[in-house]
Scaffold this motif. Structure first.
Motif, mmCIF file in Angstrom:
data_model
loop_
_atom_site.group_PDB
_atom_site.id
_atom_site.type_symbol
_atom_site.label_atom_id
_atom_site.label_comp_id
_atom_site.label_asym_id
_atom_site.label_seq_id
_atom_site.Cartn_x
_atom_site.Cartn_y
_atom_site.Cartn_z
ATOM 1 N N TYR A 177 -5.718 7.424 4.399
ATOM 2 C CA TYR A 177 -4.472 7.312 3.693
ATOM 3 C C TYR A 177 -4.022 5.890 3.420
ATOM 4 C CZ TYR A 177 -4.092 12.443 4.860
ATOM 5 O OH TYR A 177 -4.332 13.642 5.235
ATOM 6 N N PRO A 178 -3.815 5.558 2.189
ATOM 7 C CA PRO A 178 -3.076 4.196 2.101
ATOM 8 C C PRO A 178 -1.733 4.290 2.763
ATOM 9 C CG PRO A 178 -3.749 5.218 -0.100
ATOM 10 C CD PRO A 178 -4.044 6.327 0.883
ATOM 11 N N CYS A 179 -1.551 3.018 3.415
ATOM 12 C CA CYS A 179 -0.257 3.394 4.186
ATOM 13 C C CYS A 179 0.170 1.877 4.582
ATOM 14 C CB CYS A 179 -0.234 3.795 5.723
ATOM 15 S SG CYS A 179 -1.226 3.083 6.748
ATOM 16 N N GLU A 180 1.695 1.725 4.815
ATOM 17 C CA GLU A 180 2.247 0.700 5.314
ATOM 18 C C GLU A 180 2.993 0.808 6.579
ATOM 19 O OE1 GLU A 180 2.122 -2.584 4.445
ATOM 20 O OE2 GLU A 180 1.208 -2.300 2.383
ATOM 21 N N GLN A 212 0.725 -1.210 -0.034
ATOM 22 C CA GLN A 212 0.109 -0.049 -0.027
ATOM 23 C C GLN A 212 0.874 1.557 -0.107
ATOM 24 O OE1 GLN A 212 -3.569 -0.234 -0.165
ATOM 25 N NE2 GLN A 212 -3.228 -2.281 -0.510
ATOM 26 N N ILE A 213 1.604 1.583 -1.108
ATOM 27 C CA ILE A 213 2.663 2.460 -1.197
ATOM 28 C C ILE A 213 2.385 3.132 -2.653
ATOM 29 C CG2 ILE A 213 4.995 3.174 -1.171
ATOM 30 C CD1 ILE A 213 5.763 0.975 0.537
ATOM 31 N N SER A 214 1.994 4.301 -2.746
ATOM 32 C CA SER A 214 1.582 4.656 -4.020
ATOM 33 C C SER A 214 3.033 5.103 -4.705
ATOM 34 C CB SER A 214 0.914 6.062 -3.858
ATOM 35 O OG SER A 214 0.722 6.699 -5.302
ATOM 36 N N ALA A 215 3.121 4.617 -6.013
ATOM 37 C CA ALA A 215 4.419 5.217 -6.964
ATOM 38 C C ALA A 215 4.235 6.311 -7.628
ATOM 39 C CB ALA A 215 4.691 3.960 -7.836
ATOM 40 N N ARG A 216 2.982 7.054 -7.635
ATOM 41 C CA ARG A 216 2.846 7.969 -8.430
ATOM 42 C C ARG A 216 2.446 9.247 -7.388
ATOM 43 N NH1 ARG A 216 0.753 3.638 -10.832
ATOM 44 N NH2 ARG A 216 1.573 3.128 -12.960
ATOM 45 N N GLU A 217 1.928 9.228 -6.258
ATOM 46 C CA GLU A 217 1.412 10.237 -5.475
ATOM 47 C C GLU A 217 2.743 10.567 -4.523
ATOM 48 O OE1 GLU A 217 -1.295 11.659 -6.016
ATOM 49 O OE2 GLU A 217 -2.285 10.350 -7.393
ATOM 50 N N SER A 218 2.413 11.633 -3.888
ATOM 51 C CA SER A 218 3.237 12.014 -2.744
ATOM 52 C C SER A 218 3.275 11.104 -1.624
ATOM 53 C CB SER A 218 2.961 13.616 -2.293
ATOM 54 O OG SER A 218 3.026 14.298 -3.616
ATOM 55 N N LEU A 219 4.322 11.158 -0.478
ATOM 56 C CA LEU A 219 4.421 10.437 0.379
ATOM 57 C C LEU A 219 5.060 11.128 1.404
ATOM 58 C CD1 LEU A 219 6.117 7.372 -1.683
ATOM 59 C CD2 LEU A 219 4.165 7.489 -1.076
ATOM 60 N N LEU A 220 4.936 10.536 2.786
ATOM 61 C CA LEU A 220 5.688 10.959 3.888
ATOM 62 C C LEU A 220 5.749 10.033 4.774
ATOM 63 C CD1 LEU A 220 3.335 11.435 6.259
ATOM 64 C CD2 LEU A 220 3.093 13.741 5.220
ATOM 65 N N VAL A 221 6.833 10.102 5.782
ATOM 66 C CA VAL A 221 7.115 8.889 6.788
ATOM 67 C C VAL A 221 6.768 9.754 7.968
ATOM 68 C CG1 VAL A 221 9.086 7.691 7.500
ATOM 69 C CG2 VAL A 221 8.972 8.022 5.078
ATOM 70 N N CYS A 222 6.235 8.809 8.735
ATOM 71 C CA CYS A 222 5.882 9.040 10.301
ATOM 72 C C CYS A 222 6.600 8.177 11.345
ATOM 73 C CB CYS A 222 4.342 8.999 10.429
ATOM 74 S SG CYS A 222 3.471 10.086 9.583
ATOM 75 N N THR A 271 -3.775 10.598 -1.887
ATOM 76 C CA THR A 271 -4.728 10.056 -2.939
ATOM 77 C C THR A 271 -5.116 11.048 -3.951
ATOM 78 O OG1 THR A 271 -6.429 10.178 -1.486
ATOM 79 C CG2 THR A 271 -5.476 8.279 -1.065
ATOM 80 N N GLY A 272 -5.730 10.094 -4.988
ATOM 81 C CA GLY A 272 -6.252 11.372 -5.848
ATOM 82 C C GLY A 272 -7.183 12.285 -5.174
ATOM 83 N N SER A 273 -8.076 11.872 -4.120
ATOM 84 C CA SER A 273 -9.102 12.811 -3.564
ATOM 85 C C SER A 273 -8.239 13.623 -2.392
ATOM 86 C CB SER A 273 -10.019 11.882 -3.063
ATOM 87 O OG SER A 273 -9.659 11.041 -2.170
ATOM 88 N N THR A 274 -7.361 13.267 -1.883
ATOM 89 C CA THR A 274 -6.584 13.850 -0.789
ATOM 90 C C THR A 274 -5.158 13.989 -1.046
ATOM 91 O OG1 THR A 274 -7.964 12.713 0.795
ATOM 92 C CG2 THR A 274 -6.140 13.722 1.768
#
Length: 774
Positions: free
Chosen positions: A458-461, A410-420, A477-480
């Protein structure tokens, strides 16, 4: 046939049902048997005790009569009118007449006497008192003489002997009592007085006792030394019970118990009997012989009824067993119903099996194999996630994208990411106090709860790293397209973990990245941000903008004046000045970079330790603290605030230790604080800080001094004074609640109400109303 086939196919159901049936049947049957056994034993004991009471009364009657006869025989044997009949040879006629007359008088004086006979051994003559003895031509005299002088065995003296005086059928019609000048068996070589006692006094008494109940319930007998059984019916030998069997049972019971009375149950002849026995007069034995079946008739009837009732309950238990078994089997049936559609092979649902549990076991084994496959896949997934976070630079963007798609991450290769990053606070203490099994549970719970909560938006791993923290890779995501909701979700994760597992978490959130190979850098940034909870406190969530000032601060040391003035204030014992310098130092430390904070605060602890060592070296007495442990304070605490409080307390100890103890000074300070509170309790701005400013002491030191002296904090004492004044105004004035709040220094009504209810157990309004009514 359908119901039969339905139950026939459910083997485990049959096992449960028959087990319950068997258990109920055994319990009911056992209860019935035990109940009848206990009832039989109880009735038998009651009957034996009752029999012993009856025999005791009979023994008393016999003993009383025997005593009367003994006294009478002694009197008669020594009677001067009867002595010539006993010993004279020849017997003068007048002595003969006087003797017969005396015997007649004795007969009249005792109603139980049948007759009297006197045997004169010198003349071998027998004299009797009955008319038959005198007028029947010597028949009675001959019978009495034959019985007296020619017995099979010598007659015992001073003892009742059953005889047949007038009966020819062997029945007993009298008891002979022989008195001689010696207590040895009578052999005819010496004179004797024979008293014949009527048999009625024995037989009538026995008959009345036997007639008190039905004859089927038993008979009372007297067994003589010769083995005869005497009863109220004066039985002939042919009608007597099995004497040998009764005698043997009594002998065995006496040998076992050593008692002269008791009860024994056994076979006598062709039937079972209860024999109660008691030693009577002399060697007589009183017997109460009862047919066992008659005595236990009620028990037998009760047993029959009990068996019938038990049978009825058994039928009922069968119905209950079927119903209960079905209820117990229902969850298994539901589970089987759910399992069959889940079988991968349609034929597996109908394959032969031992019972339903075997089927479930097979299904569980297949599911376990599938879970192992899934677990293996999860291990691979977690491996790649950890690899992305720690070594993403070795992958290209396309390589990482292919791996993500292959393993369904569940990691997007096209959208923005951040790490917590979420770290477990006070981890060193947690690691020592928590067993390995609990650590595994906590790690599993942290990862799953964090991923579940974050996945709502959010999709997350999520994955755990290094044991003390977990990492979330969050995708837009596309909506967020933004990540504004991540901080509230992390706050929810903190609250949930704290509520269920008692763990405190702090977090760091990285900047947004757009390329997968940047994951390692984002992870490092988020981890470094989480360390800044050292300055911001527990359960903080640090964003990059929160530490921008720290990261831009290039200062690496404190101004030299601060450390110098702090040292000088400590040497002079000026706590206020030392606390002021310490506050300046920590205010500056909060703006340093994390590594510099740690280093500089350690240096500051060394300054305090070196100063304390110098002070101690110049004093005669030692300071009341362990100087060598001061430099360990920064390692023992995890936030700047904790270190500040510890060092401030240490400074207070150093300052106080330089002067003699002055309880008067502390009491003066405490008294001043209390006086200020009493005078300004209605001031809305009254607080520990404002009071400390008035008395020229640091707030922390004053708070510690007051708490150590009074046992409560300054804030608690202020509230106590205010509430006491509020109580007086409620009782003694007509002010409204709002006016009373203003006069007592409260601006927040809900806060005032909560404090008042905690103190007095009710609201101010109800308190005033109840007091006015009372």
């Amino acid at each position: 046939m359908k119901p039969f086939s339905f139950y026939k196919s459910k083997k485990y159901f049959q096992s449960v049902m028959f087990s319950i049936m068997l258990a109920m049947a055994l319990i009911l049957t056992g209860l019935a048997v035990v109940n009848t056994y206990v009832l039989e034993r109880s009735i038998k004991n009651v009957q034996e005790n009752s029999n012993l009471k009856v025999l005791t009364q009979t023994q008393y009657n016999l003993s009383s009569m025997n005593e009367i006869i003994t006294h009478l025989s002694t009197f008669a044997y020594n009677d001067n009118l009867l002595i010539p009949l006993l010993f004279s040879k020849p017997l003068p006629q007048m002595d003969y007449i006087r003797g017969y007359r005396e015997m007649a008088n004795l007969m009249k004086s005792s109603s139980f006497l049948h007759s009297i006979a006197v045997y004169n051994a010198s003349s071998n003559e027998l004299y009797g008192s009955t008319s038959n003895f005198l007028v029947d031509g010597g028949v009675t005299k001959e019978r009495m003489t034959e019985w007296l002088l020619h017995p099979a065995q010598p007659h015992p003296t001073s003892r009742l002997i059953p005889v047949s005086l007038e009966r020819t059928d062997g029945g007993i019609d009298a008891f002979a009592f022989i008195v001689t000048d010696a207590y040895i068996p009578f052999t005819g070589d010496r004179s004797a007085l024979i008293l014949y006692i009527k048999s009625g006094w024995v037989f009538d008494s026995l008959a009345k006792l036997n007639d008190a109940g039905t004859r089927a319930q038993g008979q009372i007998y007297i067994q003589t030394s010769g083995g005869q059984l005497l009863s109220g019916e004066n039985l002939a030998q042919s009608n007597q019970p099995d004497l040998d069997g009764i005698t043997e049972l009594i002998r065995q019971h006496k040998a076992m118990t050593g008692a002269g009375s008791g009860s024994v149950t056994g076979n006598t002849g062709n039937s079972k009997s209860i024999i109660t026995y008691m030693e009577g007069i002399g060697d007589w034995t009183i017997l109460y012989v009862q047919p066992y079946a008659s005595v236990m008739k009620d028990v037998t009837d009760a047993r029959t009824k009990s068996l019938l009732i038990t049978g009825g309950f058994l039928l009922l238990s069968i119905a209950v067993s079927v119903w209960l078994s079905y209820k117990l089997y229902d969850p298994i049936e539901n589970m089987l119903r759910r399992m069959r559609p889940l079988s991968a092979d349609p034929q597996q649902a109908d394959e032969p099996y031992g019972n339903e549990l075997d089927l479930m076991s097979g299904h569980y084994q297949r599911m376990q194999e599938k879970l192992q496959e899934i677990s293996s896949e999860q291990i691979v997934n977690k491996y790649y996630i950890r690899k992305f976070l720690t070594d993403s630079r070795i992958f290209s963007h396309n390589d990482m994208q292919l791996l993500i798609e292959k393993h369904g991450l569940q990691i997007s290769a096209r959208e923005s990411l951040l790490v917590c990053v979420l770290r477990i606070e006070r981890y060193a203490a947690y690691d020592l106090a928590t067993p390995p099994s609990s650590k595994k549970l906590h790690s599993f719970a942290l990862v799953n709860i964090a991923q579940e909560i974050m996945s709502r938006a959010y999709p997350c791993e999520a994955v755990d790293l290094q044991g003390d923290h977990i990492v979330l890779i969050v995708s837009a995501t596309g909506s967020t397209s933004d990540f504004a909701g991540t901080k509230p979700l992390i706050r929810e994760i903190q609250d949930t973990i704290g509520q269920y597992y008692g763990l405190s978490l702090s977090g760091g959130i990285s900047s947004v990245i757009s390329q997968l190979p940047q994951l390692s850098a984002a992870y490092y940034q988020a981890y470094q941000l989480s360390l800044y909870t050292f300055a911001s406190g527990y359960k903080s969530i640090i964003l990059p903008e929160d530490v921008r000032e720290n990261l831009g601060n290039k200062r690496k040391t404190l101004p030299p004046d601060i450390e110098r003035k702090l040292s000088e204030a400590l040497k002079k014992g000026q706590l206020t000045a030392a606390g002021s310098e310490l506050e300046k130092a920590f205010s500056l430390l909060a703006t340093f970079q994390y590594e510099e904070m740690r280093r500089v605060v350690a240096d500051l602890a060394w300054v305090v330790q070196n100063t304390a060592a110098e002070i101690a070296g110049n004093r005669v007495g030692s300071l009341p603290l362990d100087i060598d442990q001061i430099h360990r304070i920064p390692q023992a605490h995890e936030t700047l605030e904790e270190i500040y409080v510890a060092l401030l307390s240490l400074c207070a100890t150093i300052c106080e230790g330089q002067r003699p103890a002055s309880p008067e000074r502390n009491e003066l300070i405490i008294g001043t604080v209390k006086e200020v509170i009493e005078q300004k309790f209605n001031d809305l701005n009254l607080s520990q800080q404002s009071i400390a400013a008035n008395v020229k002491l640091t707030s922390a030191y004053l708070g510690k001094l007051f708490k150590d002296s009074c046992g409560v904090s300054i804030t608690e004492y202020i509230n106590d004074i205010r509430l006491r004044h509020a109580q007086e105004l409620l009782l003694q004035s007509d002010y409204t609640i709002s006016e009373i709040m203003d006069k007592c220094g409260y601006a927040n009504q809900s806060y005032f109400f909560r404090l008042f209810k905690t103190r007095f157990g009710t609201t101010p309004k109800d308190y005033r109303l109840k007091k006015s009514l009372s």
